[in-house]
Design a protein around this motif. Sequence first.
Motif, PDB file in Angstrom:
ATOM      1  N   ILE A  71       0.799  -1.203   0.000  1.00  0.00           N
ATOM      2  CA  ILE A  71       0.000   0.000   0.000  1.00  0.00           C
ATOM      3  C   ILE A  71       0.845   1.273   0.000  1.00  0.00           C
ATOM      4  O   ILE A  71       0.384   2.343  -0.386  1.00  0.00           O
ATOM      5  N   HIS A  77      -1.561   1.720  -4.515  1.00  0.00           N
ATOM      6  CA  HIS A  77      -2.813   2.063  -3.848  1.00  0.00           C
ATOM      7  C   HIS A  77      -3.917   2.405  -4.822  1.00  0.00           C
ATOM      8  O   HIS A  77      -5.081   2.264  -4.501  1.00  0.00           O
ATOM      9  N   ARG A  81      -7.434   0.375  -4.420  1.00  0.00           N
ATOM     10  CA  ARG A  81      -8.714   1.056  -4.405  1.00  0.00           C
ATOM     11  C   ARG A  81      -9.655   0.467  -5.464  1.00  0.00           C
ATOM     12  O   ARG A  81     -10.815   0.175  -5.206  1.00  0.00           O
ATOM     13  N   ILE A  84     -10.890  -3.022  -4.228  1.00  0.00           N
ATOM     14  CA  ILE A  84     -11.863  -2.962  -3.140  1.00  0.00           C
ATOM     15  C   ILE A  84     -13.239  -2.588  -3.663  1.00  0.00           C
ATOM     16  O   ILE A  84     -14.231  -3.233  -3.357  1.00  0.00           O
ATOM     17  N   ASP A  85     -13.266  -1.536  -4.443  1.00  0.00           N
ATOM     18  CA  ASP A  85     -14.560  -1.054  -4.910  1.00  0.00           C
ATOM     19  C   ASP A  85     -15.280  -2.108  -5.735  1.00  0.00           C
ATOM     20  O   ASP A  85     -16.479  -2.343  -5.566  1.00  0.00           O
ATOM     21  N   GLU A  88     -16.524  -5.098  -3.686  1.00  0.00           N
ATOM     22  CA  GLU A  88     -17.713  -4.750  -2.936  1.00  0.00           C
ATOM     23  C   GLU A  88     -18.961  -4.757  -3.821  1.00  0.00           C
ATOM     24  O   GLU A  88     -20.020  -5.233  -3.423  1.00  0.00           O
TER      25      GLU A  88
ATOM     26  N   GLY B  68     -13.977   9.199   2.082  1.00  0.00           N
ATOM     27  CA  GLY B  68     -13.316  10.161   1.204  1.00  0.00           C
ATOM     28  C   GLY B  68     -12.202   9.531   0.412  1.00  0.00           C
ATOM     29  O   GLY B  68     -12.320   8.433  -0.107  1.00  0.00           O
ATOM     30  N   GLU B  69     -11.105  10.227   0.347  1.00  0.00           N
ATOM     31  CA  GLU B  69      -9.985   9.738  -0.426  1.00  0.00           C
ATOM     32  C   GLU B  69      -9.420   8.454   0.138  1.00  0.00           C
ATOM     33  O   GLU B  69      -8.868   7.645  -0.574  1.00  0.00           O
ATOM     34  N   GLY B  70      -9.528   8.311   1.449  1.00  0.00           N
ATOM     35  CA  GLY B  70      -9.053   7.106   2.090  1.00  0.00           C
ATOM     36  C   GLY B  70      -7.630   6.777   1.732  1.00  0.00           C
ATOM     37  O   GLY B  70      -6.704   7.550   1.976  1.00  0.00           O
ATOM     38  N   ILE B  71      -7.486   5.643   1.144  1.00  0.00           N
ATOM     39  CA  ILE B  71      -6.178   5.106   0.850  1.00  0.00           C
ATOM     40  C   ILE B  71      -5.368   6.001  -0.086  1.00  0.00           C
ATOM     41  O   ILE B  71      -4.141   5.915  -0.149  1.00  0.00           O
ATOM     42  N   GLY B  72      -6.068   6.837  -0.819  1.00  0.00           N
ATOM     43  CA  GLY B  72      -5.375   7.715  -1.759  1.00  0.00           C
ATOM     44  C   GLY B  72      -4.679   8.866  -1.051  1.00  0.00           C
ATOM     45  O   GLY B  72      -3.756   9.464  -1.570  1.00  0.00           O
ATOM     46  N   HIS B  77      -2.446   6.208   4.118  1.00  0.00           N
ATOM     47  CA  HIS B  77      -1.974   4.853   3.905  1.00  0.00           C
ATOM     48  C   HIS B  77      -0.928   4.429   4.909  1.00  0.00           C
ATOM     49  O   HIS B  77      -0.770   3.247   5.163  1.00  0.00           O
ATOM     50  N   VAL B  80      -3.263   3.049   7.496  1.00  0.00           N
ATOM     51  CA  VAL B  80      -3.821   1.759   7.087  1.00  0.00           C
ATOM     52  C   VAL B  80      -2.807   0.648   7.295  1.00  0.00           C
ATOM     53  O   VAL B  80      -3.105  -0.400   7.848  1.00  0.00           O
ATOM     54  N   ARG B  81      -1.598   0.916   6.885  1.00  0.00           N
ATOM     55  CA  ARG B  81      -0.573  -0.100   7.035  1.00  0.00           C
ATOM     56  C   ARG B  81      -0.356  -0.460   8.501  1.00  0.00           C
ATOM     57  O   ARG B  81      -0.305  -1.622   8.877  1.00  0.00           O
ATOM     58  N   SER B  97     -13.215  -1.367   3.552  1.00  0.00           N
ATOM     59  CA  SER B  97     -14.341  -0.790   2.821  1.00  0.00           C
ATOM     60  C   SER B  97     -14.083   0.669   2.568  1.00  0.00           C
ATOM     61  O   SER B  97     -13.457   1.342   3.376  1.00  0.00           O
ATOM     62  N   THR B  98     -14.579   1.155   1.456  1.00  0.00           N
ATOM     63  CA  THR B  98     -14.393   2.573   1.183  1.00  0.00           C
ATOM     64  C   THR B  98     -15.732   3.248   0.929  1.00  0.00           C
ATOM     65  O   THR B  98     -16.641   2.658   0.360  1.00  0.00           O
ATOM     66  N   PRO B 100     -16.319   6.499  -0.902  1.00  0.00           N
ATOM     67  CA  PRO B 100     -15.608   7.532  -1.647  1.00  0.00           C
ATOM     68  C   PRO B 100     -16.029   8.968  -1.348  1.00  0.00           C
ATOM     69  O   PRO B 100     -15.204   9.827  -1.155  1.00  0.00           O
ATOM     70  N   ARG B 249       0.380  18.561   1.273  1.00  0.00           N
ATOM     71  CA  ARG B 249      -0.153  18.723  -0.065  1.00  0.00           C
ATOM     72  C   ARG B 249      -0.467  20.177  -0.378  1.00  0.00           C
ATOM     73  O   ARG B 249      -0.135  20.684  -1.440  1.00  0.00           O
TER      74      ARG B 249
END
Lengths: 344, 344
Positions: A71, A77, A81, A84-85, A88, B68-72, B77, B80-81, B97-98, B100, B249
């Motif tokens: 990841i 990533h 993503r 996952i989507d 699901e 939202g962006e989650g893993i992005g 991340h 998450v790791r 689960s995401t 978005p 960012r």
Amino acid sequence: MPTLRDVARLAGVSISTVSHVLNKYDDINEETRQKVLAAIKKLDYHANSMARGLIKNKSSLIGLILFGEGIGHPFFHQVVRGTIDEVEKRDRNAILSTVPHDGYEAAPIFRKMHEHRLEGLIVLGLPEGHAAMARILNSKIPTLFVDAVVEGERIGSIRSDNFRGAFLATDHLLQLGHTRIAFVNEASEAAIFEERFRGYLAAHEKWGVEFNPALYIKTGNYRVEGYRAARELFERDRQVTAIFASSDRLAFGVMDELRRAGLQVPQDVSVVGFDDIELACFANPPLTTVRQNGNLMGERAAKELVAMLEDPEYTPAPILIDTELMVRESTGPVRGINARLSSA
Amino acid sequence: MPTLRDVARLAGVSISTVSHVLNKYDDINEETRQKVLAAIKKLDYHANSMARGLIKNKSSLIGLILFGEGIGHPFFHQVVRGTIDEVEKRDRNAILSTVPHDGYEAAPIFRKMHEHRLEGLIVLGLPEGHAAMARILNSKIPTLFVDAVVEGERIGSIRSDNFRGAFLATDHLLQLGHTRIAFVNEASEAAIFEERFRGYLAAHEKWGVEFNPALYIKTGNYRVEGYRAARELFERDRQVTAIFASSDRLAFGVMDELRRAGLQVPQDVSVVGFDDIELACFANPPLTTVRQNGNLMGERAAKELVAMLEDPEYTPAPILIDTELMVRESTGPVRGINARLSSA
DNA sequence: ATGAAAGCGCTAACAC
DNA sequence: GTGTTAGCGCTTTCAT
């Protein structure tokens, strides 16, 4: 948590009637159906997937196994993503596991994979020759490998069209008049890097430019290694006018060194990357690179895996995802840099 | 797949003897135990976790929900790791689960969460006031929120010490002599951004420098928005000598605009970010920023959640993770930039 | 159209 | 120490 029994009792029907309603059998009187539905709602009933899975011998669980950086790798990533989507959407769940590095004790992951009766596996970043490969193949669990070329029954694989991507990148440089084009490639046994190398070679052939082995460097996959690679490159040959790196990260490392050495990109040296990570277009200058569509790869991977699960006869052919050259500002026509270099 | 029965038959013992061996009861004759172990090995037996879960009423599954962006998001991340690794160590599995974006139909996720009898939840990036909050709280599933401040029974939360981080960053700038320090903050209702703002304010107070509302800009969380924010900032006040952004960012976006405007960092304007994503040290110049320890946060989150699962009485107090100022090269002492700006 | 009953693979209480 | 048995919550014949 309420059970089927509770629902049945409340609705005044039998347990199996409720089950039929839940599973959308059409042999239920509408009136009964409504009663049952009302009871389900009232109790906020949710079927127990363990009980269901036990009897149907299906867990609805898919293992997403990330090797190495997983990841953390900016390209993966996107894939995760996408996966996952899609998983699901297809009414299954993804269980995430990581195997940080080679020496890591991966056994617990395989134990869990069996205990949870994972229906399928999606594997990212498995290094060629890793011991885990045999265990995965041995498990007989339908698996889809991303970025690895594996064939076998109930085994799929998906990767970018690395050959074409690298060809396009190199061709672009040759077209700009470059002839001394270095290639900084990730030193991995993985086929994808070999493919990129072949693309680089093929472009040279097309233009009748001879490949110079001194311009080919193998290195790791971290930015600093790109940095070091560029350094070594200039020690070997000061006349390089373009550098193609097998990942954006490496390309950034290369640019770090160029900057340090006081060289301008692209005026003195052109640079091309591979991946098109989010950052590529924000680099200074914005990086010309080969785009890999990670999201799409993740989606396709999930889609094909589920297709295997739903059709026990199906084994997908290896899948190749299109790559695309994103020309930005890190590449330009060749210009002599000899003067600057020798005076440096 | 072999079952307990198969093992029992092969070992010539009863099913419950095998169960006792598996569950490490110490009331089994060593000889019998060896026979059973041999049979298990021979058959490559793996206990069916659905059967076990059904009877124990435990799924061993933890839901990791990314909004939202989650893993992005480069910071998430890391989290998450950290979470995955820790969850695995504690013999549980993470289901990913995401969700978005806000409009996204999150209902299927809640359905699954119940059907799979998820034992606990770790929630990342849930926007303040999102409808999902009520559903999560309502589910009575022990939950750990990352980067959100939530209190309740069997609810934990973890976040960085945002106040202190922002204080440190601003203090650093003030110490360098800056007095016109802008703050580009993510416009979210999330408490963490409010906290960063308070840290910014507190440092001003410490140094007796008055807060100038014209120097406070709220914006989105993408790089271009940092870019635009910097633009607006200079329209409002051309004498800004330092900019603190609430994420790396945004800081990069700010630097994009500075570069475009021909301003040097840090000679003309100092820039500080927040997060310390991988890229921060590779920026040009390397970014001074507040480090959030994402991995640690993920680990702690998992640890505390599992602690809740193992002790039905336990509800952790909100957890604050230390932040640290990483001084790099994007900050320097004040220098008048008025001349350059007015001549620009 | 609805219900009774067997059984998925396992654990745990209880016999012996 | 080891075996017998009930039953977790559900699906699925098979009756009716």
